[in-house]
Write an enzyme that holds these catalytic residues in place. Sequence first.
Site, PDB file in Angstrom:
ATOM      1  N   ARG A  38       0.871  -1.179   0.000  1.00 30.61           N
ATOM      2  CA  ARG A  38       0.000   0.000   0.000  1.00 30.61           C
ATOM      3  C   ARG A  38       0.901   1.220   0.000  1.00 30.61           C
ATOM      4  O   ARG A  38       1.550   1.513   1.000  1.00 30.61           O
ATOM      5  CB  ARG A  38      -0.917  -0.014   1.225  1.00 30.61           C
ATOM      6  CG  ARG A  38      -1.790   1.205   1.366  1.00 30.61           C
ATOM      7  CD  ARG A  38      -2.922   1.169   0.370  1.00 30.61           C
ATOM      8  NE  ARG A  38      -3.868   2.242   0.689  1.00 30.61           N
ATOM      9  CZ  ARG A  38      -4.522   2.905  -0.230  1.00 30.61           C
ATOM     10  NH1 ARG A  38      -4.365   2.604  -1.499  1.00 30.61           N
ATOM     11  NH2 ARG A  38      -5.359   3.849   0.115  1.00 30.61           N
ATOM     12  N   GLY A  39       0.953   1.914  -1.100  1.00 28.06           N
ATOM     13  CA  GLY A  39       1.889   3.012  -1.271  1.00 28.06           C
ATOM     14  C   GLY A  39       1.713   4.166  -0.315  1.00 28.06           C
ATOM     15  O   GLY A  39       2.673   4.823   0.049  1.00 28.06           O
ATOM     16  N   GLU A  40       0.483   4.407   0.133  1.00 30.52           N
ATOM     17  CA  GLU A  40       0.240   5.553   0.993  1.00 30.52           C
ATOM     18  C   GLU A  40       0.804   5.389   2.390  1.00 30.52           C
ATOM     19  O   GLU A  40       1.118   6.348   3.049  1.00 30.52           O
ATOM     20  CB  GLU A  40      -1.265   5.830   1.090  1.00 30.52           C
ATOM     21  CG  GLU A  40      -1.861   6.324  -0.198  1.00 30.52           C
ATOM     22  CD  GLU A  40      -3.350   6.549  -0.091  1.00 30.52           C
ATOM     23  OE1 GLU A  40      -3.918   6.430   1.008  1.00 30.52           O
ATOM     24  OE2 GLU A  40      -3.953   6.843  -1.128  1.00 30.52           O
ATOM     25  N   ASP A  41       0.889   4.147   2.886  1.00 29.12           N
ATOM     26  CA  ASP A  41       1.248   4.036   4.292  1.00 29.12           C
ATOM     27  C   ASP A  41       2.333   3.029   4.617  1.00 29.12           C
ATOM     28  O   ASP A  41       2.733   2.928   5.756  1.00 29.12           O
ATOM     29  CB  ASP A  41       0.009   3.677   5.124  1.00 29.12           C
ATOM     30  CG  ASP A  41      -0.358   2.219   5.017  1.00 29.12           C
ATOM     31  OD1 ASP A  41      -1.027   1.726   5.925  1.00 29.12           O
ATOM     32  OD2 ASP A  41       0.019   1.570   4.040  1.00 29.12           O
ATOM     33  N   GLU A  93      -4.646  -7.917  -5.589  1.00 24.80           N
ATOM     34  CA  GLU A  93      -3.287  -8.426  -5.815  1.00 24.80           C
ATOM     35  C   GLU A  93      -3.023  -9.681  -5.001  1.00 24.80           C
ATOM     36  O   GLU A  93      -2.488 -10.660  -5.522  1.00 24.80           O
ATOM     37  CB  GLU A  93      -2.234  -7.369  -5.462  1.00 24.80           C
ATOM     38  CG  GLU A  93      -2.077  -6.283  -6.468  1.00 24.80           C
ATOM     39  CD  GLU A  93      -1.054  -5.234  -6.052  1.00 24.80           C
ATOM     40  OE1 GLU A  93      -0.242  -5.474  -5.129  1.00 24.80           O
ATOM     41  OE2 GLU A  93      -1.063  -4.149  -6.662  1.00 24.80           O
TER      42      GLU A  93
END
Length: 176
Positions: A21-24, A90
């Site tokens: 998860r790129g945001e966190d 995914e």
Amino acid sequence: MTAQTSSSSSLSTYHVFLSFRGEDSAKAFIGHLHQALDRAGYRTYFEEDNDDGVERDEIISELEKAIMKSRMSIIVFSKGYASSTRCLDEVVMILQHKRACSDSHHVLPIFYDVEPTDVKKQTGSFKEAFKRYEERLRAKEGERKEDWTSKLAGWKEALKEAANLAGMDLKHQANG
């Protein structure tokens, strides 16, 4: 949507598919992991979160192809992982590919600032994300409701399966 590879090699396969998860998931951690894999000579596929203007089906299709072209997958579970339907898709695709390859596709879960039991039993931030999905489900009708019910069940089962794999719990590692 920008896919990053860790090699200028023209080969179409990757050694590693990174799911995160790129945001966190602490961009610093993912960056360090990607650099370490690159320095070790591994071709790594990871998708940066800039899907603006790209159709969801197109993204999923591209991710599925990359997973199928990878020898292994590393899933970095973090507090916000379950809040991304793409991340959940995914993990489902990764495990489907693992089963289809008679387990020759290796999967390494990394638990970054979450407990493996949070993933396995959908507690903590995973529980909160699934509450939001269940609220969405209540608003759906007919065939769309059946699709969402099936998707939710698939995500939950995939998380349980992935959490049962041998992995790394960074909370219990030195400097983790």
